[in-house]
Design an enzyme around this catalytic site. Structure first.
Site, PDB file in Angstrom:
ATOM      1  N   GLU A  73     -16.154  31.872 -41.457  1.00 33.21           N
ATOM      2  CA  GLU A  73     -15.530  31.042 -42.495  1.00 33.21           C
ATOM      3  C   GLU A  73     -14.371  30.221 -41.955  1.00 33.21           C
ATOM      4  OE1 GLU A  73     -13.979  33.121 -45.972  1.00 33.21           O
ATOM      5  OE2 GLU A  73     -13.739  31.192 -46.969  1.00 33.21           O
ATOM      6  N   ASP A 100     -17.524  36.734 -42.520  1.00 32.49           N
ATOM      7  CA  ASP A 100     -16.365  36.463 -43.376  1.00 32.49           C
ATOM      8  C   ASP A 100     -15.325  37.531 -43.051  1.00 32.49           C
ATOM      9  OD1 ASP A 100     -14.493  35.850 -45.233  1.00 32.49           O
ATOM     10  OD2 ASP A 100     -15.895  35.694 -46.910  1.00 32.49           O
ATOM     11  N   ILE A 102     -12.247  38.113 -44.148  1.00 31.53           N
ATOM     12  CA  ILE A 102     -11.764  38.746 -45.391  1.00 31.53           C
ATOM     13  C   ILE A 102     -12.502  38.076 -46.540  1.00 31.53           C
ATOM     14  CG2 ILE A 102      -9.818  39.318 -46.884  1.00 31.53           C
ATOM     15  CD1 ILE A 102      -7.898  38.918 -44.606  1.00 31.53           C
ATOM     16  N   ASP A 103     -13.369  38.831 -47.192  1.00 30.44           N
ATOM     17  CA  ASP A 103     -14.003  38.314 -48.406  1.00 30.44           C
ATOM     18  C   ASP A 103     -13.187  38.876 -49.566  1.00 30.44           C
ATOM     19  OD1 ASP A 103     -16.159  36.847 -49.733  1.00 30.44           O
ATOM     20  OD2 ASP A 103     -16.568  38.800 -50.603  1.00 30.44           O
ATOM     21  N   THR A 105      -9.922  37.001 -50.205  1.00 32.35           N
ATOM     22  CA  THR A 105      -8.583  36.688 -49.676  1.00 32.35           C
ATOM     23  C   THR A 105      -7.534  36.637 -50.792  1.00 32.35           C
ATOM     24  OG1 THR A 105      -9.538  35.475 -47.829  1.00 32.35           O
ATOM     25  CG2 THR A 105      -7.256  34.981 -48.349  1.00 32.35           C
ATOM     26  N   ASP A 228     -20.364  34.727 -47.365  1.00 30.49           N
ATOM     27  CA  ASP A 228     -20.072  35.646 -48.477  1.00 30.49           C
ATOM     28  C   ASP A 228     -21.279  36.528 -48.803  1.00 30.49           C
ATOM     29  OD1 ASP A 228     -17.524  34.386 -49.087  1.00 30.49           O
ATOM     30  OD2 ASP A 228     -18.645  32.768 -50.045  1.00 30.49           O
TER      31      ASP A 228
END
Ligand code: 2AM
Ligand code: CA
Length: 280
Positions: A73, A100, A102-103, A105, A228
């Protein structure tokens, strides 16, 4: 160096190792991030922790598999057009890692403990390994294509509900105020009276993992990106569930509007989403 065997242990071991290492580090940074920037809008956030975690994962993957492609990402310009282009440029790669860091954030920034690291490996456009790690609960969800899906080492299975009326669903509230938000509101309004209840906790990857583990009956969201969804889609499928776009077509890496469920309610679910869109 690990042997690159299709669907073999080494790919999965590297994915797990990356997710665990990044997740542990992210957890230590909860409440301590020092930089917060807006990407596409005031709803689209990034911190140095997102970037640092992605770099950590990219380096680890690169050490083991220097010939593999990588889509993360934070390596892509914000916005749907750039995401679609970035995916198109790599989706035919033999091996593609889709990450990703941090999915969720927004949750991470606010200290709301529901976010995850999402790592998928695709072979010629098809996801063969999916790992979603929730560092706050120390829960690791792992799937290998054709070999099932596991959480904390236990085989996962989707839930048993057979009607929307008994279903616990989740959705994600989109950021785009022109198209996605009003449509999501219509869907919410149409579905709420038809189901047991609806949740929205802010990490698409973790919601997908919850569908896979039977904690949610289904999940839908408009306007997601490949990073995601890729890992979570394999988790759901390998747990016996169904993942499609909102028209009911099978999931592929380019799907942005997703509907995932235990399969048993999928027809009714997609039907209700479509009726909401049609205003019926
Ligand atoms: P993120 O935290 O990696 O950005 C929450 O509804 C879900 O939508 C999360 O998976 C979140 O992922 C994603 N999301 C948040 N803001 C977004 C945006 N502006 N465009 C697309 N997806 C977004
Ligand atoms: Ca992210």
């Amino acid at each position: 160096m690990s042997e690159p065997i299709i669907g073999g242990k080494s790919f999965t071991a590297v994915a797990i190792n990356c997710a665990a290492k990044a997740g542990e580090w992210i957890k230590t940074k909860l409440g301590n991030h020092t930089s917060l920037s807006l990407k596409y809008s005031a709803q689209d956030l990034v911190t140095e922790v997102d970037k640092g975690a992605e770099t950590m994962i990219r380096n680890l993957v690169g050490t083991h598999f220097p010939d593999h492609s990588f889509l993360g990402e934070e390596g892509v310009q914000p916005g749907p057009e750039a995401s679609t282009k970035a995916l198109q440029s790599v989706q035919d790669a033999e091996y593609l890692w889709i990450v990703d860091p941090i999915d969720g954030t927004t949750n991470f920034v606010h200290g709301f403990p529901f976010f995850s690291v999402s790592i998928a490996l695709a072979y010629r456009g098809e996801v063969i390994v999916g790992v979603v790690y929730d560092p706050m609960r120390d829960e690791l969800f792992v799937a290998e294509k054709g070999k099932g899906a596991y959480v904390r080492g236990r085989r996962m299975a989707v839930s048993g509900e057979t009607t929307l009326g008994e279903s616990l669903l989740a959705t994600g509230f989109p950021a785009d105020p022109n198209y996605a938000q009003p449509l999501n509101m219509k869907q919410l309004q149409a579905l709420a009276p038809q189901v047991r209840n609806i949740r929205s906790a802010g990490s698409a990857a973790l919601h997908m993992a919850y569908v896979a583990s039977g904690r949610l009956t289904g999940f839908w969201e408009i306007g997601l990106n490949s990073w995601d969804l890729a890992a979570g889609a394999l988790l759901v499928k390998e747990s016996g569930g169904t993942v499609t776009d909102m028209q009911g077509n099978d999931y592929h890496l380019g799907v942005r509007h997703v509907a995932a469920s235990n399969g048993r309610v999928h027809g009714e679910f997609v039907n209700a989403l479509q009726q909401a869109e049609a205003g019926g």
